[in-house]
Design a protein around this motif. Structure first.
Motif, mmCIF file in Angstrom:
data_model
loop_
_atom_site.group_PDB
_atom_site.id
_atom_site.type_symbol
_atom_site.label_atom_id
_atom_site.label_comp_id
_atom_site.label_asym_id
_atom_site.label_seq_id
_atom_site.Cartn_x
_atom_site.Cartn_y
_atom_site.Cartn_z
ATOM 1 N N UNK A 76 48.592 -20.818 34.602
ATOM 2 C CA UNK A 76 47.761 -19.597 35.140
ATOM 3 C C UNK A 76 47.299 -18.633 34.031
ATOM 4 N N UNK A 77 46.577 -17.749 34.506
ATOM 5 C CA UNK A 77 46.080 -16.767 33.518
ATOM 6 C C UNK A 77 47.145 -15.602 33.377
ATOM 7 N N UNK A 78 46.969 -14.968 32.153
ATOM 8 C CA UNK A 78 47.803 -13.821 32.032
ATOM 9 C C UNK A 78 47.664 -12.830 32.705
ATOM 10 N N UNK A 79 48.812 -12.185 33.388
ATOM 11 C CA UNK A 79 48.566 -11.180 34.496
ATOM 12 C C UNK A 79 49.439 -9.753 34.034
ATOM 13 N N UNK A 80 48.951 -8.712 34.612
ATOM 14 C CA UNK A 80 49.661 -7.428 34.470
ATOM 15 C C UNK A 80 50.899 -7.295 35.169
ATOM 16 N N UNK A 119 52.915 -7.983 30.284
ATOM 17 C CA UNK A 119 52.036 -8.718 30.863
ATOM 18 C C UNK A 119 52.866 -10.092 30.971
ATOM 19 N N UNK A 120 52.379 -11.157 31.706
ATOM 20 C CA UNK A 120 53.162 -12.278 31.619
ATOM 21 C C UNK A 120 52.043 -13.351 31.876
ATOM 22 N N UNK A 121 52.448 -14.584 31.533
ATOM 23 C CA UNK A 121 51.509 -15.860 31.782
ATOM 24 C C UNK A 121 52.508 -16.882 32.282
ATOM 25 N N UNK A 122 52.055 -17.280 33.514
ATOM 26 C CA UNK A 122 53.038 -18.748 33.827
ATOM 27 C C UNK A 122 52.083 -19.971 33.444
ATOM 28 N N UNK A 123 52.874 -21.120 33.375
ATOM 29 C CA UNK A 123 52.257 -22.263 33.194
ATOM 30 C C UNK A 123 51.171 -22.586 34.069
ATOM 31 N N UNK A 178 57.671 -17.422 33.171
ATOM 32 C CA UNK A 178 56.370 -16.854 32.419
ATOM 33 C C UNK A 178 56.807 -16.555 31.009
ATOM 34 N N UNK A 179 55.963 -16.513 30.070
ATOM 35 C CA UNK A 179 55.969 -15.902 28.809
ATOM 36 C C UNK A 179 55.589 -14.520 29.093
ATOM 37 N N UNK A 222 59.971 -16.073 26.343
ATOM 38 C CA UNK A 222 60.106 -16.881 27.382
ATOM 39 C C UNK A 222 61.130 -16.449 28.452
ATOM 40 N N UNK A 223 60.756 -16.329 29.634
ATOM 41 C CA UNK A 223 61.688 -15.946 30.734
ATOM 42 C C UNK A 223 61.689 -17.033 31.877
ATOM 43 N N UNK A 224 62.941 -17.584 32.215
ATOM 44 C CA UNK A 224 62.922 -18.956 32.951
ATOM 45 C C UNK A 224 63.841 -18.682 33.977
ATOM 46 N N UNK A 225 63.370 -18.532 35.215
ATOM 47 C CA UNK A 225 64.450 -18.381 36.428
ATOM 48 C C UNK A 225 64.658 -19.453 37.043
ATOM 49 N N UNK A 226 66.028 -20.076 37.273
ATOM 50 C CA UNK A 226 66.152 -21.288 37.878
ATOM 51 C C UNK A 226 66.523 -21.118 39.390
ATOM 52 N N UNK A 227 66.289 -22.045 40.165
ATOM 53 C CA UNK A 227 66.477 -21.662 41.639
ATOM 54 C C UNK A 227 67.447 -22.572 42.192
#
Length: 119
Positions: A43-47, A37-41, A92-93, A114-119
């Motif tokens: 936002x709610x946790x999502x599958x 699962x993941x949770x972005x800043x 997201x985390x 933590x996963x951070x993807x820079x654009x």
């Protein structure tokens, strides 16, 4: 007591790849489904994805289908999430989870990575 420990997160550029791992301990790992699962800043946790005890019946969220792959190695009590073609919206985390009962909800959770993807 079940323990789940995620690793493998980090900073990556858009289009890159990461592989997350989740090491489980405390009970028979191979008998239960595992999920990511993941949770972005803000936002709610999502599958994200789930896999059955024997490695079959993988299910993915539409947002990651074709880019992410969930797998497990029951000999190592570990589940993986291979993430390719990463996008900024994947930031997201990420949490792995499992169940105390095969047909119940996900009620055991790791601490997240933590996963951070820079654009």
């Amino acid at each position: 007591q079940v323990q789940l420990v995620e690793s493998g997160g980090g900073l990556v550029q858009a289009g890159g790849s990461l592989r997350l791992s989740c090491a489980a301990s405390g009970r028979t790992f191979s008998s239960y489904p595992m999920g990511w699962f993941r949770q972005a800043p803000g936002k709610e946790r999502e599958f994200v994805a789930t896999i059955r005890w024997n490695g079959g019946s993988e299910i993915y969220a539409d947002s990651v289908k074709g880019r992410f792959t969930i797998s497990r190695d029951n000999t190592k009590n570990t589940v993986y999430l291979q993430m390719n073609s990463l996008k900024s919206e994947d930031t997201a985390i990420y949490y792995c989870a499992t169940k105390s009962a095969y047909t119940g909800p996900y009620d055991y959770w790791g601490q997240g990575t933590q996963v951070t993807v820079s654009s």
